[in-house]
Scaffold this motif. Structure first.
Motif, PDB file in Angstrom:
ATOM      1  N   TYR A   3       0.893  -0.988   0.056  1.00  0.00           N
ATOM      2  CA  TYR A   3      -0.028   0.101  -0.040  1.00  0.00           C
ATOM      3  C   TYR A   3       0.904   1.048  -0.039  1.00  0.00           C
ATOM      4  CZ  TYR A   3      -3.862  -2.994   1.162  1.00  0.00           C
ATOM      5  OH  TYR A   3      -4.658  -4.405   1.285  1.00  0.00           O
ATOM      6  N   ILE A   6      -0.711   4.792  -1.359  1.00  0.00           N
ATOM      7  CA  ILE A   6      -1.881   5.045  -0.867  1.00  0.00           C
ATOM      8  C   ILE A   6      -1.706   6.582  -0.209  1.00  0.00           C
ATOM      9  CG2 ILE A   6      -3.831   4.804   0.844  1.00  0.00           C
ATOM     10  CD1 ILE A   6      -3.862   2.807  -1.523  1.00  0.00           C
ATOM     11  N   ILE A   9      -7.336   7.003   2.659  1.00  0.00           N
ATOM     12  CA  ILE A   9      -8.011   5.993   3.249  1.00  0.00           C
ATOM     13  C   ILE A   9      -9.578   6.120   3.716  1.00  0.00           C
ATOM     14  CG2 ILE A   9      -7.970   4.109   5.001  1.00  0.00           C
ATOM     15  CD1 ILE A   9      -5.158   4.606   5.254  1.00  0.00           C
ATOM     16  N   SER A 171      -5.388   4.341  -7.713  1.00  0.00           N
ATOM     17  CA  SER A 171      -4.490   3.604  -7.157  1.00  0.00           C
ATOM     18  C   SER A 171      -3.917   4.185  -5.698  1.00  0.00           C
ATOM     19  CB  SER A 171      -3.212   3.414  -8.038  1.00  0.00           C
ATOM     20  OG  SER A 171      -2.557   4.796  -8.294  1.00  0.00           O
ATOM     21  N   LEU A 174      -7.608   3.906  -0.620  1.00  0.00           N
ATOM     22  CA  LEU A 174      -7.900   2.413  -0.096  1.00  0.00           C
ATOM     23  C   LEU A 174      -8.987   2.674   0.677  1.00  0.00           C
ATOM     24  CD1 LEU A 174      -6.846  -0.556   1.092  1.00  0.00           C
ATOM     25  CD2 LEU A 174      -5.887   0.854   2.959  1.00  0.00           C
ATOM     26  N   SER A 193      -7.410   0.118  -4.299  1.00  0.00           N
ATOM     27  CA  SER A 193      -7.496  -1.051  -3.219  1.00  0.00           C
ATOM     28  C   SER A 193      -8.441  -1.060  -2.435  1.00  0.00           C
ATOM     29  CB  SER A 193      -5.979  -0.802  -2.394  1.00  0.00           C
ATOM     30  OG  SER A 193      -5.085  -0.913  -3.178  1.00  0.00           O
ATOM     31  N   LEU A 231       0.180  -0.631   7.041  1.00  0.00           N
ATOM     32  CA  LEU A 231       0.405   0.711   6.666  1.00  0.00           C
ATOM     33  C   LEU A 231       1.051   1.260   7.558  1.00  0.00           C
ATOM     34  CD1 LEU A 231      -3.689   1.402   6.391  1.00  0.00           C
ATOM     35  CD2 LEU A 231      -2.106   1.201   4.568  1.00  0.00           C
TER      36      LEU A 231
END
Length: 231
Positions: A3, A6, A9, A171, A174, A193, A231
């Motif tokens: 990830y 990222i 979130i 991309s 998340l 994701s 993460l």
């Protein structure tokens, strides 16, 4: 699955951050007891679910639409013979749901504390705007979120719109949620994701068959705090 890319979130709210579906199951059982003079419990549950799905395009998601569906179902199941006091009791079921205390799921606040500042955290949830805003206010966790998006649907075009508002590449997003149908599969299709954290009970409308999720690239975790390992 890495990830490292990222930036944002997104968390689903109901049954990801706090308990929700349990209250709907309890309300459905109360409703069935109120109507037991008119139909069998199984038939009442079936008719209420049909009415909810029929009404989604009018009322959307949330307790208020559910309450109206209960009232419509009660009128139909009783052939419009239901007593006024029972209608009042159905309204009370809905009001009681709206006033339920917010019960955060295990690990939620710890995860938000640790991720806050490292990522842009947002809420992406379906439901009634007023109700979801009120739940966030009462939850004590609103301070961790940069943005709250209450969505009428959670399908690919809805997430495309959200990603556009966030001004990020898919991309870089998340999504974490309890529903494969709403929180995982649309994101995978977009190239974002997703992490699936199942809740112990799922509304039938949110269920998908195993084939739909087969060979899709996402993680399934047993609790939200496990995300900190990645993460």
């Amino acid at each position: 699955m890495m990830y490292s890319n990222i930036k944002v979130i997104a968390f689903d709210a109901d049954d990801t951050l706090w308990v929700n579906e349990t209250y709907f199951r309890d309300a459905e059982n109360e409703f069935a007891k109120l109507l037991n003079d008119y139909e069998t419990e199984n038939k009442i549950h079936q008719e209420l679910f049909k009415k909810e799905i029929e009404n989604l395009k009018i009322y959307g998601y949330g307790v208020k639409g559910f309450m109206l569906s209960m009232i419509e179902s009660a009128l139909e199941l009783s052939n419009n013979q239901i007593e006024t006091n029972l209608i009042n009791k159905i309204i009370d079921i809905g009001k009681d749901m709206l006033e339920k205390p917010i019960e955060l799921l295990n690990g939620v606040e710890e995860v938000l504390q640790k991720l806050h500042g490292k990522y842009k955290l947002i809420v992406a949830t379906k439901g009634d705007l007023l109700d979801q805003e009120r739940k966030l206010e009462r939850s004590g966790i609103l301070k961790y979120f940069h943005h709250v998006e209450v969505m009428s649907e959670k399908k690919v075009p809805d997430y495309q719109k959200l990603i556009g508002h966030l001004d990020i590449h898919p991309s870089e997003l998340l999504m974490i949620g309890n529903s494969l149908k709403s929180d995982v599969l649309p994101l995978i299709e977009l190239g974002a994701s997703a992490v699936h954290i199942p809740f112990h009970t799922t509304w039938a409308h949110e269920e998908v068959n195993e084939k739909q999720a087969l060979n899709k690239d996402f993680k399934t975790l047993s609790s939200i705090d496990e995300i900190l390992e990645f993460l």
